[in-house]
Design an enzyme around this catalytic site. Structure first.
Site, PDB file in Angstrom:
ATOM      1  N   HIS A  93     -36.470  48.117  22.493  1.00  0.00           N
ATOM      2  CA  HIS A  93     -35.388  49.106  22.545  1.00  0.00           C
ATOM      3  C   HIS A  93     -34.179  48.670  21.719  1.00  0.00           C
ATOM      4  CE1 HIS A  93     -33.599  46.941  26.168  1.00  0.00           C
ATOM      5  NE2 HIS A  93     -32.483  47.383  25.641  1.00  0.00           N
ATOM      6  N   ASP A 229     -41.530  45.320  26.126  1.00  0.00           N
ATOM      7  CA  ASP A 229     -40.295  45.670  25.410  1.00  0.00           C
ATOM      8  C   ASP A 229     -39.880  44.573  24.424  1.00  0.00           C
ATOM      9  OD1 ASP A 229     -37.904  46.747  24.607  1.00  0.00           O
ATOM     10  OD2 ASP A 229     -37.165  47.150  26.622  1.00  0.00           O
ATOM     11  N   SER A 663     -29.876  42.293  26.681  1.00  0.00           N
ATOM     12  CA  SER A 663     -31.198  42.729  26.250  1.00  0.00           C
ATOM     13  C   SER A 663     -31.632  41.937  25.043  1.00  0.00           C
ATOM     14  CB  SER A 663     -31.191  44.206  25.909  1.00  0.00           C
ATOM     15  OG  SER A 663     -31.430  44.928  27.057  1.00  0.00           O
TER      16      SER A 663
HETATM   17  N1  ARG Z   1     -32.037  49.757  30.988  1.00  0.00           N
HETATM   18  C1  ARG Z   1     -32.176  48.870  29.881  1.00  0.00           C
HETATM   19  C2  ARG Z   1     -30.784  48.586  29.265  1.00  0.00           C
HETATM   20  O1  ARG Z   1     -29.799  48.956  29.781  1.00  0.00           O
HETATM   21  C3  ARG Z   1     -33.174  49.319  28.882  1.00  0.00           C
HETATM   22  C4  ARG Z   1     -32.848  50.570  28.133  1.00  0.00           C
HETATM   23  C5  ARG Z   1     -33.839  50.993  27.107  1.00  0.00           C
HETATM   24  N2  ARG Z   1     -35.045  51.548  27.666  1.00  0.00           N
HETATM   25  C6  ARG Z   1     -35.222  52.864  27.961  1.00  0.00           C
HETATM   26  N3  ARG Z   1     -36.367  53.261  28.475  1.00  0.00           N
HETATM   27  N4  ARG Z   1     -34.282  53.753  27.754  1.00  0.00           N
HETATM   28  O2  ARG Z   1     -30.480  48.649  28.131  1.00  0.00           O
HETATM   29  N1  ASP Z   2     -31.022  46.803  29.314  1.00  0.00           N
HETATM   30  C1  ASP Z   2     -29.765  46.148  29.101  1.00  0.00           C
HETATM   31  C2  ASP Z   2     -29.481  45.912  27.620  1.00  0.00           C
HETATM   32  O1  ASP Z   2     -29.943  46.644  26.775  1.00  0.00           O
HETATM   33  C3  ASP Z   2     -29.678  44.904  29.911  1.00  0.00           C
HETATM   34  C4  ASP Z   2     -29.111  45.163  31.256  1.00  0.00           C
HETATM   35  O2  ASP Z   2     -28.244  46.030  31.383  1.00  0.00           O
HETATM   36  O3  ASP Z   2     -29.502  44.467  32.183  1.00  0.00           O
HETATM   37  O4  ASP Z   2     -28.691  45.081  27.246  1.00  0.00           O
END
Ligand code: ARG
Ligand code: ASP
Length: 728
Positions: A93, A229, A663
């Site tokens: 991502h 990921d 991330s």
């Molecule tokens: N929640 C994670 C972060 O805050 C991953 C986000 C990307 N993945 C997704 N399915 N949108 O960035």
């Molecule tokens: N998914 C998040 C990021 O892209 C990491 C988190 O918020 O724990 O940095």
């Protein structure tokens, strides 16, 4: 009897204090620590928890250390170097935009994945950078030189910013480095970061989205998770190993240090740490701030995004091209939306506002117990209360404006023509400058419309502006929107249709035709364009009506927070306070750990390929499993990447304190070897940006063995595996 009551009181006080300490004094797992200070603050504890190395192995300026293998990837993620040829891992991502930019319906690397067979095939990604920390230094004294207690905030600001300019200049003199001074502990401390920025970063490989985004936005922020990921990049440099713009003559970067990879796997309670760039946390703010975030801002954001996601999601489900065009935008909107829902639940479950209020009562008692502390800190809490109460309406207006007013793509796009207007308005502007700007607008237009559908945008526009003018009083939204009531009888759809029909910015052809024939005087046509006109009015409303009302409080809040932070530390002189996250390099450490999300439910700490097969559903986009992966599963062809239990582990959870920006961060074991790549947190723990709960907060990582298995067995990119240093 009396004594008994007293004792009871004392006991309750003790309990409250205990509760407070869990918030404000880091538990073993809580905290994002400054690498430079690990030796004095954390090394002993880390070693007691199982860490086999020293603070020097993590951060040193005298010899290569782990810090030389960690970078800021792009603008908001972390990456780690895993070979002596600048090979780098981050999340799928995080690499998404770069993968998307090289994708089209003909060769769709998002859907099919991409693997360069050799270095010549690695794809350059203009604009993508990696930033590496060369060194950091406490410069608090120099920054605060000349600052007096009786200065106003703006006088103080001026002195500080002058000092910072000098510090930065001196720090990078005669080098190609760049410097940054950042505030820590809300302006009580300042650190200088000297960085090296690499500007030739190339895409090496990415799994298909069915692996890299498996579970999609449905599983996002959730555990149990099965997302592969990760993506692979490489840093290129000039012949002298220095950063350089892309050139065919550039060569792979030779790092001072790179990460070794462990195939040993993880067990519950193993020591682990995350080394990366957490973006923003607010553990030390007042109950009133948490109230504003969770009761005013989050509900508005959630409501508006709900609407936008519905519209975009439906369109994506109906059409493949739309899915391709909108998946990144959708993911961006959904990511915040889901986090805030989780955050609000977590804050409620922790009773966080009450807990903070109790702490604040204790704080006031402490502050008022000595004349000196009373003079300095006596009124802080009351002032917080007053400010947040006075700020309520403005915060509400601001949040609506950001979420609804600035959301439709057509308005953002129209707004990007402002510079062209501004330089064209000035008669003396050089024609060459205008030509250059026109060309850059033409390129931006090509890019914008690659992932754009005017019908979807019209629908989003109409729905969001409906909410905007319904929820707010007319005095609180831009006056131009009264047109919807007076000329369109409140019908935002009719208003949207008309605006999109009349604006050139709804169509690639109209915009390009206009730009191709652009002459300096044509800026008037832009100004008259209804989309440009609307976004200008919204901007003006923001800068003239909304911002001044919040800004004056925000400045006071900054200075109050500086005091409050200092006071909290003074009140608890033995406490160990980590600074709020500010997108600087930090270490979070904890243990591989499971958790109990709710009554009678126990989540294990790792997932396996088995779970991918359980989730498989060819009818649901997020849960399609690649044939090749199924084949590897059925033949159990896991090679050396299998766990000792024989299965293929996919993801695991640990109690490392992380946030957005982490991330892509390396997750390391007690020997400093790479065991995973951090990519998310669990939903029950998303309130950790405001209040950390050691029982509930977990970071989610992809098991490095699953990564290597995909690179090796799934993609056959064995030449990349050969580059890495793998410890069996
Ligand atoms: N929640 C994670 C972060 O805050 C991953 C986000 C990307 N993945 C997704 N399915 N949108 O960035
Ligand atoms: N998914 C998040 C990021 O892209 C990491 C988190 O918020 O724990 O940095």
């Amino acid at each position: 009897m009396k004594k008994n009551i007293k004792m009871k009181k004392a006991f309750y006080l003790f309990l409250t204090l205990l509760a407070c300490t869990t918030i404000f004094k880091a538990s073993a797992d809580e905290g994002m620590w400054i690498p430079l200070l690990l030796g004095e603050n954390n090394e002993a504890e880390m070693q007691a928890m199982g860490f086999n190395l020293t603070a020097e192995d993590i951060y040193s300026i005298n010899h290569g250390s782990l810090k030389d293998a960690v970078v800021i990837f792009g603008g908001g993620c972390t990456g780690e170097i895993v070979s002596d040829q600048g090979l780098m891992l981050t999340n799928h991502h995080c690499g998404y935009g770069s993968i998307q930019r090289h994708s089209s319906l003909e060769h769709n690397y998002l859907t099919d994945g991409f693997w360069a067979n050799n270095q010549q095939e690695e794809l350059s990604c203009p604009g993508l950078t990696c930033t590496m920390l060369v060194r950091m230094e406490d410069v608090t004294e120099k920054v605060l030189e000349g600052v007096e207690d009786n200065m106003t905030e703006s006088e103080r600001e001026e002195v500080i910013s002058n000092n910072i300019s000098i510090i930065k200049e001196e720090a990078v003199e005669d080098t190609h480095y760049s410097a940054l001074v950042k505030s820590f502990y809300y302006g009580n401390k300042f650190y200088l970061m000297v960085n090296e920025i690499f500007t030739d970063v190339r895409l090496v490989g990415a799994p298909p989205s069915n692996i890299g985004k498996f579970g999609g936005d449905t599983d996002n922020w959730m555990w149990p998770r099965h997302t592969g990921d990760f993506s692979v990049f490489r840093i290129y440099v000039d012949q002298d190993n220095n950063p350089a713009e892309y050139s065919e003559d550039n060569v792979p970067y030779t790092p001072k240090s790179f990460m070794e990879i462990s195939l040993k796997g993880v067990e519950k309670d193993d020591f682990t740490f995350v080394f990366g760039y957490p973006g923003r946390t607010q553990e030390y703010v007042s109950s009133y701030a948490v109230e504003t975030i969770t009761q005013i801002e989050n509900p508005i954001r959630i409501k508006i995004r709900d609407k936008a996601l519905n519209i975009i999601g439906n369109a994506m489900n109906q059409d493949e091209l739309t899915r391709l065009q909108y998946s990144s935008k959708y993911a961006g909107i959904a990511n915040g939306w889901k986090k805030w829902i989780g955050e609000n639940k977590g804050i409620k479950r922790l009773n966080a506002i009450e807990v903070k209020k109790e702490y604040e009562a204790e704080f006031e008692k402490w502050a008022n117990s000595h004349p000196e502390t009373e003079a300095m800190y006596g009124g802080i809490i009351n002032r917080f209360e007053e400010i947040y109460s006075e700020l309520k309406t403005s915060r509400r207006n601001q949040t609506y404006l950001f979420e609804a007013g600035f959301r439709p793509d057509i308005l953002r796009f129209a707004s990007s023509f402002r510079n062209l207007v501004e330089i064209s308005e000035v008669k003396e502007t050089d024609i060459a400058e205008i030509d250059e700007e026109v060309q850059s607008r033409i390129n931006a237009t090509e890019n914008h419309f690659k992932n754009y559908n005017a019908d979807i945008d019209t629908e989003v526009f109409a729905a969001l502006f409906k909410i905007y003018i319904t929820d707010l009083k007319a005095a609180d939204y831009p006056a131009i929107l009264n047109d919807i009531n007076t000329k369109y009888n409140g019908d935002t759809e009719a208003y949207a249709n008309e605006l999109f029909r009349k604006s050139i910015f709804s169509s690639k052809k109209k915009t390009i035709d206009f730009l191709k024939k652009y002459k300096q005087s044509k800026y008037k046509k832009i100004i008259k364009d209804p989309a440009y006109n609307l976004i200008s009015a919204i901007r003006n409303h923001y800068f003239q009506q909304v911002l001044p009302k919040v800004e004056k409080y925000d400045i006071e809040l900054d200075s109050l927070m500086r005091l409050y932070m200092r006071a909290q530390m003074e009140m608890d002189p033995d406490g160990r306070f980590y600074p709020e996250a500010n997108f600087t390099l930090r270490v979070g450490y904890g243990k591989i750990d499971d958790y109990l999300p709710r009554d009678a439910v126990h989540y294990g700490y790792f997932t396996t390929l088995e779970g991918i097969m359980e989730k498989e559903d060819p009818a649901i986009f997020d849960y399609v499993v690649e044939d090749k992966l199924k084949e590897l599963y059925s033949t159990k062809d896991y090679g050396r990447y299998a766990d000792k239990d024989g299965s293929m582990h996919v993801c695991f959870t640990a109690s490392n304190h992380t946030t957005g920006g982490n991330s892509g961060s390396p997750v390391l074991n007690a020997d400093g070897q790479l065991i995973g790549i951090n990519f998310d947190r669990n939903w029950e723990g998303t309130m950790s940006d405001l209040m950390y709960d050691p029982d509930m907060c977990r970071n989610i990582s992809i098991d490095i063995r699953y990564c290597l298995f995909i690179i090796d067995k799934f993609a056959g990119a064995t030449h990349l595996i050969d580059e890495m240093k793998i410890i069996e």
